[in-house]
Design an enzyme around this catalytic site. Sequence first.
Site, PDB file in Angstrom:
ATOM      1  N   ARG A 206       0.827  -1.219   0.000  1.00 49.53           N
ATOM      2  CA  ARG A 206       0.000   0.000   0.000  1.00 49.53           C
ATOM      3  C   ARG A 206       0.860   1.267   0.000  1.00 49.53           C
ATOM      4  O   ARG A 206       0.680   2.145  -0.837  1.00 49.53           O
ATOM      5  CB  ARG A 206      -0.921   0.015   1.231  1.00 49.53           C
ATOM      6  CG  ARG A 206      -1.913  -1.118   1.326  1.00 49.53           C
ATOM      7  CD  ARG A 206      -2.920  -1.112   0.190  1.00 49.53           C
ATOM      8  NE  ARG A 206      -3.669   0.135   0.131  1.00 49.53           N
ATOM      9  CZ  ARG A 206      -4.181   0.637  -1.012  1.00 49.53           C
ATOM     10  NH1 ARG A 206      -3.992   0.011  -2.148  1.00 49.53           N
ATOM     11  NH2 ARG A 206      -4.884   1.746  -0.989  1.00 49.53           N
TER      12      ARG A 206
ATOM     13  N   SER B  97       5.386   6.274  12.335  1.00 51.79           N
ATOM     14  CA  SER B  97       4.124   5.709  11.847  1.00 51.79           C
ATOM     15  C   SER B  97       3.204   6.810  11.356  1.00 51.79           C
ATOM     16  O   SER B  97       3.436   8.002  11.592  1.00 51.79           O
ATOM     17  CB  SER B  97       3.424   4.935  12.961  1.00 51.79           C
ATOM     18  OG  SER B  97       2.942   5.842  13.948  1.00 51.79           O
ATOM     19  N   CYS B  98       2.135   6.415  10.685  1.00 51.05           N
ATOM     20  CA  CYS B  98       1.146   7.381  10.206  1.00 51.05           C
ATOM     21  C   CYS B  98       0.530   8.134  11.387  1.00 51.05           C
ATOM     22  O   CYS B  98       0.319   9.359  11.321  1.00 51.05           O
ATOM     23  CB  CYS B  98       0.067   6.693   9.377  1.00 51.05           C
ATOM     24  SG  CYS B  98      -0.788   5.340  10.233  1.00 51.05           S
ATOM     25  N   THR B  99       0.253   7.432  12.476  1.00 48.94           N
ATOM     26  CA  THR B  99      -0.367   8.068  13.643  1.00 48.94           C
ATOM     27  C   THR B  99       0.602   9.015  14.331  1.00 48.94           C
ATOM     28  O   THR B  99       0.219  10.106  14.776  1.00 48.94           O
ATOM     29  CB  THR B  99      -0.875   7.003  14.624  1.00 48.94           C
ATOM     30  OG1 THR B  99      -1.824   6.153  13.947  1.00 48.94           O
ATOM     31  CG2 THR B  99      -1.552   7.640  15.817  1.00 48.94           C
TER      32      THR B  99
ATOM     33  N   GLY C 157       1.898   2.262  18.952  1.00 47.41           N
ATOM     34  CA  GLY C 157       3.205   2.693  19.450  1.00 47.41           C
ATOM     35  C   GLY C 157       3.427   4.181  19.269  1.00 47.41           C
ATOM     36  O   GLY C 157       4.503   4.696  19.571  1.00 47.41           O
TER      37      GLY C 157
ATOM     38  N   ASN D 227      -4.200   7.840   6.527  1.00 50.84           N
ATOM     39  CA  ASN D 227      -3.082   7.058   7.037  1.00 50.84           C
ATOM     40  C   ASN D 227      -2.261   6.400   5.932  1.00 50.84           C
ATOM     41  O   ASN D 227      -1.175   5.885   6.179  1.00 50.84           O
ATOM     42  CB  ASN D 227      -3.567   5.984   8.022  1.00 50.84           C
ATOM     43  CG  ASN D 227      -4.750   5.194   7.507  1.00 50.84           C
ATOM     44  OD1 ASN D 227      -5.899   5.647   7.624  1.00 50.84           O
ATOM     45  ND2 ASN D 227      -4.498   4.027   6.944  1.00 50.84           N
TER      46      ASN D 227
END
Length: 481
Positions: free
Chosen positions: A138, A288-290, A348, A453
């Site tokens: 992705r 990460s995306c978050t 995380g 995301n």
Amino acid sequence: MTVNEDSFTNWKNREEIAESMIPIIGKLHRERDVTVLLHSRSLVNKSVVSILKTHRFARQIAGEELSITETLPFLQALTTLDLGPSQVDIGLLAEAYRADDRGLSVAEFTAGAVAGATGANKIERRDGRDVVLYGFGRIGRLVARLLIEKAGSGNGLRLRAIVVRGGGAEDIVKRASLLRRDSIHGQFQGTITVDEANSTIVANGNEIKVIYANDPSEVDYTAYGIKDAILIDNTGKWRDREGLSKHLRPGVEKVVLTAPGKGDVPNIVHGVNHDMIKPDEQILSCASCTTNAIVPPLKAMDDEYGVLRGHVETVHSFTNDQNLLDNYHKADRRGRSAPLNMVITETGAASAVAKALPDLKAPITGSSIRVPVPDVSIAILSLRLGRETNREEVLEYLRDVSLNSPLKRQIDFTTAPDAVSMDFVGSRHSSIVDAGATKVDGDNAILYLWYDNEFGYSCQVIRVVQHVSGVEYPTYPAPAA
């Protein structure tokens, strides 16, 4: 003539002007490595309607739509200058010109505003920088789309190869098909052809070698004419320095991980701590995306109000790590069907904040719920602030941050009362503040932060790669500090 006819005539006139802008924007990009922006939003490869909608975005800044007749003269002025590689924001030029009282012509004002990128001051075009994608899932395919989109004159980032495990008959055809069509992000903007005999995908003229390997040790990139490349690992299989060092093969100079790094691997959130990357650092992570979604607004809130503690709850779209139907999974709960369940899991992102914001001493906790949507998530950031404030003040501050601060490429802002998750598919920001959902009570603030995301995160990855490659060109007029 009726009012409706007046409106339609006005629209057609603006369409005509936008059409005249497209070849100018394209020529500046291809021939001079100049990216034309409008209030930090790129106009390169945009349609007539997209250019007009971007002008309308200026209502959030000045309270009224920016007229395309107002920006065209600045664009035309750029073509007369000896302009070097740069990003030029014609929205900021128009806004600054309105406030200027020196009586200069548009051409004179523009020449002065971009003087740092012209004549003897201009940056010479750098040689293109090779990029290799290790993994083509992705994130890998979206990063590939962005690299191809930003190829420009060919003197920037150049996607030279992707490395995947062999998948059997017509493997390359199927991978090219996944690049060409995407159920969430739509069709690839351009043309894609496949040369199976030479194991090559050609996308908008970019020849991309498909290399089959089961381990990094099997590849010598110099055999494919690749040198000093930045390798982007999209697999997440290796996350520490020892594992990622396997990629430092002949032809590869740096490794960028699209997942949170472990140990001493730097976790980089562009806009927040990318300036801290050491020139000789060979291995780094884009977190990460978050993490990319919460760290920029967290920094903004800490800068203005101070943050004493916080908790982030992410309502996250499901990912390929989960199962379509109930089946074994090594993690708790994730074995249950992703399209049928809300699944409590861990994130995380909270612990990763310390790496990206080491000066933030506030404890940040976090958890996550995976929900049955394919893309776009929301982070609910609950903060205890260092001083009392009110909702109006916080919203005005975050609105200004999204428009005028160094974080404007990371933080967007919406006042739409009916916005839902799918409205943010394709957002290039790492998070979007939902004004209507924001809660403030004294020293407590709750921010609702939408984020794509997949695509928004991929844009952050590209920004980091541009930075470490040396092809992140300066922006004019210079943004406010």
